[in-house]
Motif scaffolding. Structure first.
Motif, short mmCIF file in Angstrom:
data_model
loop_
_atom_site.label_atom_id
_atom_site.label_comp_id
_atom_site.label_asym_id
_atom_site.label_seq_id
_atom_site.Cartn_x
_atom_site.Cartn_y
_atom_site.Cartn_z
N ARG A 148 0.81 -1.22 0.00
CA ARG A 148 0.00 0.00 0.00
C ARG A 148 0.85 1.27 0.00
O ARG A 148 0.49 2.28 0.60
CB ARG A 148 -0.99 0.02 1.17
N ARG A 149 2.00 1.21 -0.69
CA ARG A 149 2.86 2.38 -0.80
C ARG A 149 2.30 3.34 -1.82
O ARG A 149 1.87 2.95 -2.89
CB ARG A 149 4.27 1.96 -1.22
N LEU A 150 2.33 4.62 -1.50
CA LEU A 150 1.90 5.66 -2.41
C LEU A 150 3.12 6.15 -3.18
O LEU A 150 4.26 5.86 -2.81
CB LEU A 150 1.23 6.79 -1.63
N LEU A 151 2.90 6.92 -4.24
CA LEU A 151 4.02 7.35 -5.09
C LEU A 151 5.06 8.12 -4.30
O LEU A 151 6.27 7.90 -4.45
CB LEU A 151 3.52 8.19 -6.27
N ASP A 153 5.80 7.80 -1.21
CA ASP A 153 6.53 6.85 -0.37
C ASP A 153 7.66 6.20 -1.18
O ASP A 153 8.79 6.09 -0.71
CB ASP A 153 5.61 5.73 0.14
N VAL A 154 7.33 5.78 -2.38
CA VAL A 154 8.32 5.12 -3.24
C VAL A 154 9.46 6.08 -3.57
O VAL A 154 10.64 5.72 -3.45
CB VAL A 154 7.66 4.61 -4.54
N LEU A 155 9.12 7.31 -3.95
CA LEU A 155 10.15 8.28 -4.32
C LEU A 155 11.05 8.65 -3.15
O LEU A 155 12.24 8.90 -3.34
CB LEU A 155 9.48 9.55 -4.89
N ALA A 156 10.51 8.67 -1.94
CA ALA A 156 11.30 9.04 -0.76
C ALA A 156 11.93 7.83 -0.09
O ALA A 156 12.63 7.97 0.91
CB ALA A 156 10.42 9.79 0.24
N GLY A 157 11.70 6.63 -0.60
CA GLY A 157 12.26 5.43 0.02
C GLY A 157 11.63 5.15 1.38
O GLY A 157 12.31 4.73 2.31
N ALA A 158 10.33 5.39 1.49
CA ALA A 158 9.63 5.24 2.76
C ALA A 158 8.50 4.21 2.64
O ALA A 158 8.15 3.78 1.54
CB ALA A 158 9.06 6.58 3.21
N LEU A 159 7.96 3.87 3.79
CA LEU A 159 6.90 2.87 3.85
C LEU A 159 6.03 3.18 5.06
O LEU A 159 6.55 3.47 6.14
CB LEU A 159 7.53 1.49 4.01
N ALA A 160 4.73 3.16 4.90
CA ALA A 160 3.82 3.34 6.02
C ALA A 160 3.43 1.97 6.55
O ALA A 160 3.19 1.04 5.77
CB ALA A 160 2.57 4.11 5.58
N VAL A 161 3.39 1.84 7.86
CA VAL A 161 3.00 0.58 8.50
C VAL A 161 2.11 0.88 9.70
O VAL A 161 2.07 2.01 10.19
CB VAL A 161 4.23 -0.25 8.95
N ARG A 162 1.45 -0.13 10.20
CA ARG A 162 0.66 0.00 11.41
C ARG A 162 1.64 0.09 12.59
O ARG A 162 2.39 -0.84 12.85
CB ARG A 162 -0.28 -1.19 11.59
N ALA A 163 1.63 1.17 13.30
CA ALA A 163 2.60 1.42 14.37
C ALA A 163 2.53 0.40 15.49
O ALA A 163 3.55 -0.05 16.01
CB ALA A 163 2.40 2.83 14.93
N SER A 164 1.33 -0.01 15.87
CA SER A 164 1.18 -0.93 16.99
C SER A 164 1.64 -2.34 16.66
O SER A 164 1.83 -3.15 17.56
CB SER A 164 -0.28 -0.97 17.44
N ARG A 165 1.86 -2.63 15.39
CA ARG A 165 2.21 -3.99 14.99
C ARG A 165 3.66 -4.15 14.55
O ARG A 165 4.06 -5.23 14.17
CB ARG A 165 1.26 -4.44 13.89
N VAL A 166 4.41 -3.08 14.62
CA VAL A 166 5.80 -3.14 14.15
C VAL A 166 6.64 -4.11 14.96
O VAL A 166 7.36 -4.93 14.43
CB VAL A 166 6.45 -1.73 14.14
N GLY A 167 6.56 -4.06 16.27
CA GLY A 167 7.40 -4.92 17.10
C GLY A 167 6.81 -6.27 17.40
O GLY A 167 7.44 -7.10 18.04
N GLU A 168 5.61 -6.54 16.94
CA GLU A 168 4.94 -7.80 17.22
C GLU A 168 5.42 -8.90 16.28
O GLU A 168 5.80 -8.64 15.15
CB GLU A 168 3.42 -7.65 17.06
N PRO A 169 5.35 -10.16 16.73
CA PRO A 169 5.65 -11.26 15.82
C PRO A 169 4.52 -11.39 14.79
O PRO A 169 3.42 -10.90 15.02
CB PRO A 169 5.69 -12.49 16.73
N PRO A 170 4.80 -12.04 13.67
CA PRO A 170 3.75 -12.18 12.64
C PRO A 170 2.55 -12.93 13.18
O PRO A 170 2.68 -13.85 13.99
CB PRO A 170 4.43 -12.96 11.53
#
Length: 174
Positions: A148-151, A153-170
């Motif tokens: 779900r990267r927007l243009l 995000d791609v140009l800046a080398g970034a990625l949006a993620v759900r903050a509460s799930r970053v440190g959680e196991p899959p």
């Protein structure tokens, strides 16, 4: 004889190594991102409007005290308010604007680290330029990729993620 291990190059704030988790394996990181980012942006627009109202009062006062001489300078700086808002909030430790935080979204560099101020500025600049040039149609890009990267995000080398799930196991597969 024990093997020789090289020191890790992974930064302490990196959420993953090198490449972000695949959307098929960690769908929870990307779940509902486009809707969350949209509502977060609406909250940020309200806050930016508040910042603009305060900035206009200061611009008016500066113009009055300088007998109008500073108004062109101030008028040239006012369009930078949204970019500064995004840069200062996304580049900070939280890695998200207040609207993003409210919607449980944070920005990460593609390698998993926090974006920092330079990448946050690029993200803001690419967003506002692409949005202005395409009347927002560029946001459709997020519908056609797994993360779900927007243009911008791609140009800046970034990625949006759900903050509460970053440190959680899959999450286990359903």
């Amino acid at each position: 004889m024990k093997g020789f291990d090289l020191p890790s190059t992974k930064r302490a704030d990196a959420a993953w190594d090198d490449v972000p988790p695949d959307a098929a394996l960690r769908a929870d990181l990307y779940e509902g991102l486009l809707v969350r980012r949209t509502f977060g942006y609406l909250v940020d627009l309200l806050l930016i409007g508040l910042v603009y109202a305060i900035a206009y009062v200061f611009a008016l006062l500066i113009g009055i005290f300088t007998l109008g001489i500073a108004w062109p300078l101030v008028a040239g700086l006012l369009p930078l308010v949204p970019a500064l808002y995004v840069t200062l909030t996304v580049g900070a430790e939280a890695a998200a604007t207040p609207g993003m935080r409210l919607m449980d979204v944070e920005i990460r560099a593609f390698d998993g680290t926090k974006p920092g101020y330079a990448r946050a500025f690029l993200l803001a600049a690419f967003f506002y330029l692409s949005f202005i040039l395409t009347s927002g149609i560029v946001l459709i890009v997020g519908l056609f990729n797994d993360r779900r990267r927007l243009l911008h995000d791609v140009l800046a080398g970034a990625l949006a993620v759900r903050a509460s799930r970053v440190g959680e196991p899959p999450a286990p597969p359903a």
